[in-house]
Design an enzyme around this catalytic site. Structure first.
Site, short mmCIF file in Angstrom:
data_model
loop_
_atom_site.label_atom_id
_atom_site.label_comp_id
_atom_site.label_asym_id
_atom_site.label_seq_id
_atom_site.Cartn_x
_atom_site.Cartn_y
_atom_site.Cartn_z
N ARG A 279 54.28 52.55 -98.05
CA ARG A 279 55.00 53.26 -99.11
C ARG A 279 56.07 52.33 -99.65
O ARG A 279 56.89 51.80 -98.90
CB ARG A 279 55.57 54.60 -98.62
CG ARG A 279 56.79 54.51 -97.76
CD ARG A 279 57.47 55.85 -97.55
NE ARG A 279 58.05 55.97 -96.22
CZ ARG A 279 59.21 55.44 -95.85
NH1 ARG A 279 59.93 54.74 -96.70
NH2 ARG A 279 59.64 55.60 -94.62
N TYR B 213 66.57 50.30 -92.66
CA TYR B 213 65.62 50.05 -91.58
C TYR B 213 64.54 49.02 -91.90
O TYR B 213 63.78 48.63 -91.04
CB TYR B 213 64.98 51.36 -91.09
CG TYR B 213 64.35 52.23 -92.18
CD1 TYR B 213 63.07 51.98 -92.63
CD2 TYR B 213 65.05 53.31 -92.72
CE1 TYR B 213 62.50 52.78 -93.61
CE2 TYR B 213 64.48 54.12 -93.70
CZ TYR B 213 63.20 53.85 -94.15
OH TYR B 213 62.64 54.65 -95.11
N HIS C 156 61.38 57.12 -97.86
CA HIS C 156 60.62 58.22 -97.27
C HIS C 156 60.71 59.44 -98.18
O HIS C 156 59.73 60.09 -98.46
CB HIS C 156 61.19 58.55 -95.89
CG HIS C 156 60.66 59.83 -95.34
ND1 HIS C 156 59.39 59.94 -94.82
CD2 HIS C 156 61.20 61.08 -95.26
CE1 HIS C 156 59.19 61.19 -94.42
NE2 HIS C 156 60.27 61.90 -94.68
C1 TPP Z 1 57.26 68.79 -86.72
C2 TPP Z 1 58.16 68.00 -87.61
N1 TPP Z 1 59.13 67.22 -87.07
C3 TPP Z 1 59.95 66.52 -87.87
C4 TPP Z 1 59.83 66.59 -89.22
C5 TPP Z 1 60.78 65.81 -90.11
N2 TPP Z 1 60.01 64.72 -90.74
C6 TPP Z 1 59.53 64.86 -91.98
S1 TPP Z 1 58.56 63.59 -92.43
C7 TPP Z 1 58.80 62.78 -90.95
C8 TPP Z 1 58.13 61.46 -90.71
C9 TPP Z 1 56.65 61.57 -90.83
O1 TPP Z 1 56.08 60.31 -90.83
P1 TPP Z 1 54.53 60.07 -91.01
O2 TPP Z 1 53.77 61.07 -90.23
O3 TPP Z 1 54.25 58.65 -90.73
O4 TPP Z 1 54.26 60.42 -92.53
P2 TPP Z 1 54.89 59.80 -93.84
O5 TPP Z 1 56.13 60.62 -94.16
O6 TPP Z 1 55.22 58.38 -93.59
O7 TPP Z 1 53.87 59.98 -94.90
C10 TPP Z 1 59.64 63.53 -90.14
C11 TPP Z 1 60.11 63.10 -88.82
C12 TPP Z 1 58.81 67.42 -89.75
N3 TPP Z 1 58.61 67.57 -91.05
N4 TPP Z 1 57.99 68.10 -88.92
#
Ligand code: TPP
Lengths: 340, 324
Positions: free
Chosen positions: A243, A256, A247
């Site tokens: 990406r 980071y 985020h």
């Molecule tokens: C169960 C849960 N824990 C924490 C969060 C907060 N959170 C939102 S996105 C994220 C990171 C997700 O990363 P990834 O799975 O790699 O997907 P990306 O956002 O990079 O597409 C977190 C920790 C959440 N939405 N759901």
């Protein structure tokens, strides 16, 4: 890693579609980027709430979603608007959700896309159930579900993969490994060498593809969808991508990750590589590019206008979608809420 | 007419649902070949086949999350979780997705499913096998929560739960599975959201549900023997709560005791008493009392009797309310 088009736009494998279709794919990707940049701008103007940009992940979304047929199910997370509208989800509804109304969660009856899941990882199980249900009902419909690399650390990812394997559910798991889960790099998310490798433990194929190569993504997903449709079970696809932005519109990636890393991935831009290829084939001109961008902008603007016309529900209507029929206790609360 | 236990009534209700409704699918851990820990699904796999009575991998979140997917595509899953104490791995699916699918999609996607779980103590079970944390589920918007205490209601509520267009948490009192028998005229459906006045009286209302109905019934008998006429309300539906029936009874008798096995703090007793304040405070002749489990972990077998509300505790509370 499956790659068909190198970052410089050279063909190193079998092109999965003809040249016209390749040009269409490019058009969709330009449109996706136009939408995404508009999304960031809308958030800055306060016209939508938090936005999760996906610039850099266009090939992973377009190249997977385009392999589906209308009756197939899609179970997205929050970073897949391009995949969602490729599968028929009205763009204005995607935007309405971002504006902050559940009215966006209700696509037309023929569009089999669940509202995007915010809890990371938990929605993959629903795709397994959907795919299994279709088989029980004798159809060859499949379900595709999207998630990030971070999501693969959640227990539900493992339960979903395990159930899908056991029940041979026609489910395609698409991990858009964009390198980061908020601020956590992939290497600190799992000690496994690849996410695709995890498939072995659940008795299904795992495929690592260059997620910025739309040809490779499309080829891998077509094979997985065909396998699912034929009743041969699930597949895990790891689309290795990046990406380019933060985020979400609330975070600052400078905390980071390095500029060097970003620059390195810019070189592998999914749009640029297909553009180079098309140009070499004589299918791309700067005029066409300008036209695509102009048309894309207009299309997004129309969706924004429509989204801004969608009214949020009233205090009373908040209650109306809790149950098929409202129990007396809620009717009482509904009346109280309406009075205020 | 057959005389059945709650366990048998549930088995018949599941059998009938599988027979009558093509889209019903029963699933859970060990429910097929062995018929479940409490044998509620005994024989169903043989009669309806492994496609419709499905042994799943050991994963509660998986069962409920996959079940939701099935429901979204037109199958009606009836899921069994082995004990309420093991429903917590599925809690996230239940709260984050099952309960809110209809709302977040404005009716476009719905979750017509049933999650059955045995609950409650009193059988000297192992750790984590005696919970009654029904308030956790009753607190979640979008869920219906029911608890039968007799065979007829068990069958009738289960049928209604299966036919309901929304998700239902179906709690089964372990302690009463085989200790209450009743003639079942037929397996008619019992409406969700309705309490039952099971015994009529004039002096005081005893309000309880599920396994605690046993001691509550005994208390009413004892009181009758000493000339006190207790009305007994089986709440039966914890969400939505049928406060109309409960409050009507309390308005009539003017006095009430709420009895539950669940921990005291933020238990449903607190909710029922609050709602009685809203609905019939002026009809009350004495403050309402609660007899409940304690805010402790449920002790193992040798000390469990300290936890579960006993006949004596119910009678003591009743006497206090009658005398104040
Ligand atoms: C169960 C849960 N824990 C924490 C969060 C907060 N959170 C939102 S996105 C994220 C990171 C997700 O990363 P990834 O799975 O790699 O997907 P990306 O956002 O990079 O597409 C977190 C920790 C959440 N939405 N759901």
């Amino acid at each position: 890693m499956l790659q068909i088009l190198t970052p410089r736009g050279e063909l190193v494998g079998d092109r999965p579609v003809d040249l016209d279709d390749a040009a269409d794919l490019y058009g969709e990707m330009v449109f996706a980027r136009t939408y995404d940049r508009k999304g960031v701008a809308l958030q800055k103007q306060g016209r939508i709430a938090t936005y999760a940009p996906f610039e850099g992940q266009e090939a992973a979304q377009i190249g997977t979603a385009i392999t589906l047929e209308p009756g197939d199910w899609m179970v997205p997370s929050y970073r897949e608007p391009a995949a969602m509208w490729m599968h028929g989800y009205p763009m204005e509804l995607v935007l309405a959700t971002r504006r902050g109304t559940e009215m966006g969660g209700s696509p037309p009856a023929s569009v089999r896309v669940l509202p995007p899941s915010i809890p990371v990882g938990s929605h993959m199980l629903h795709a397994v159930g959907l795919a299994w249900a279709e088989r029980l009902q004798g159809t060859d419909r499949v379900a595709i579900t999207y998630f990030g690399d971070g999501a693969t650390s959640e227990g539900d990812f493992h339960e979903a993969m395990n159930f899908a394997g056991v029940f041979k559910a026609g489910c395609v798991f698409v991990c858009q490994n964009n390198g980061w889960a908020i601020s956590l790099p992939r290497a600190e998310q799992t000690a496994a060498e690849t996410i695709a490798a995890k498939a072995v433990g659940y008795g299904m194929p795992g495929v690592l593809v260059d997620g910025n190569d739309v040809f490779a993504v499309l080829a891998a997903t077509s094979a997985a969808v065909a396998r699912a449709r034929a009743g041969e079970g699930p597949t895990l696809i790891e689309a290795l991508t990046y990406r380019m932005g933060p985020h979400s519109t609330t975070d600052d990636p400078k905390r980071y990750r390095t500029d060097d890393e970003l620059a390195e991935w810019r070189e592998r831009d999914p749009l640029e590589r297909l553009r180079r290829y098309l140009e070499a084939e004589g299918s791309w001109t700067p005029e066409w590019q300008a036209e695509l961008e102009r048309e894309g902008s207009a299309r997004v603007e129309r969706a924004v206008e429509l989204a801004e016309q969608i009214q949020p529900f009233t205090a009373g209507e908040t209650f109306d979608a809790m149950f098929a029929e409202l129990p007396d206790s809620l009717l009482g609360q509904r009346a109280m809420a309406e009075e205020l | 007419m057959a005389t059945l236990t709650i366990a048998q009534a549930l088995n018949q209700a599941l059998d009938a649902a599988l027979t009558d409704l093509d889209d019903v699918l029963v699933m859970g851990e060990d429910i097929g070949r062995t018929g479940g820990v409490f044998r509620i699904t005994d024989g169903l796999r043989d009669r309806h086949g492994p496609q419709r009575v499905v042994d799943t991998p050991l994963a509660e979140s998986g069962i409920v999350g996959v079940g939701l997917g099935l429901a979204l595509a037109g199958i009606r899953p009836v899921m069994e979780l082995q004990f309420m104490g093991f429903s917590y791995p599925a809690f996230d699916q239940i709260i984050s997705h099952v309960s809110r699918m209809r709302h977040r999609s404005r009716h476009r996607f719905t979750a017509p499913l049933v999650i059955r779980m045995p609950y409650g103590g009193g059988i000297g079970a192992a750790e984590h096998h005696s919970e009654s944390t029904e308030a956790l589920y009753a607190h979640i918007p979008g869920l219906k929560v029911v608890v039968p205490s007799r065979p007829g209601d068990a069958a009738g509520l289960l049928r209604a739960a299966i036919e309901d267009p929304d998700p239902v948490i179906f709690l089964e009192p372990i302690r009463l599975y085989r200790s209450v028998k009743e003639e079942l005229p037929d397996l008619a459906s019992v409406p969700l959201g309705s309490a039952a006045v099971e015994r009529h009286g004039t002096d005081i209302t005893l309000i309880a549900w599920g396994a605690m109905m046993k001691e509550t019934r005994e208390a009413a008998e004892k009181l009758a023997a000493s000339g006190i006429s207790a009305e007994v309300v089986d709440v039966r539906s914890l969400a939505p709560l049928d406060i109309t029936t409960i409050a009507a009874s309390v308005s009539k008798t003017g006095r009430a005791v709420v009895i539950h096995e669940a921990p005291r703090t933020a238990g449903l007793g607190a909710e029922i008493i609050a709602q009685l304040q809203e609905h019939c405070a002026y009809d009350l002749e004495a403050p309402v009392k609660r007899v409940t489990g304690w805010d402790t972990v449920v002790p193992l077998k040798m000390s469990e009797q300290h936890y579960t509300p006993s006949l004596e505790r119910i009678l003591a509370a009743t006497t206090e309310v009658l005398e104040s």
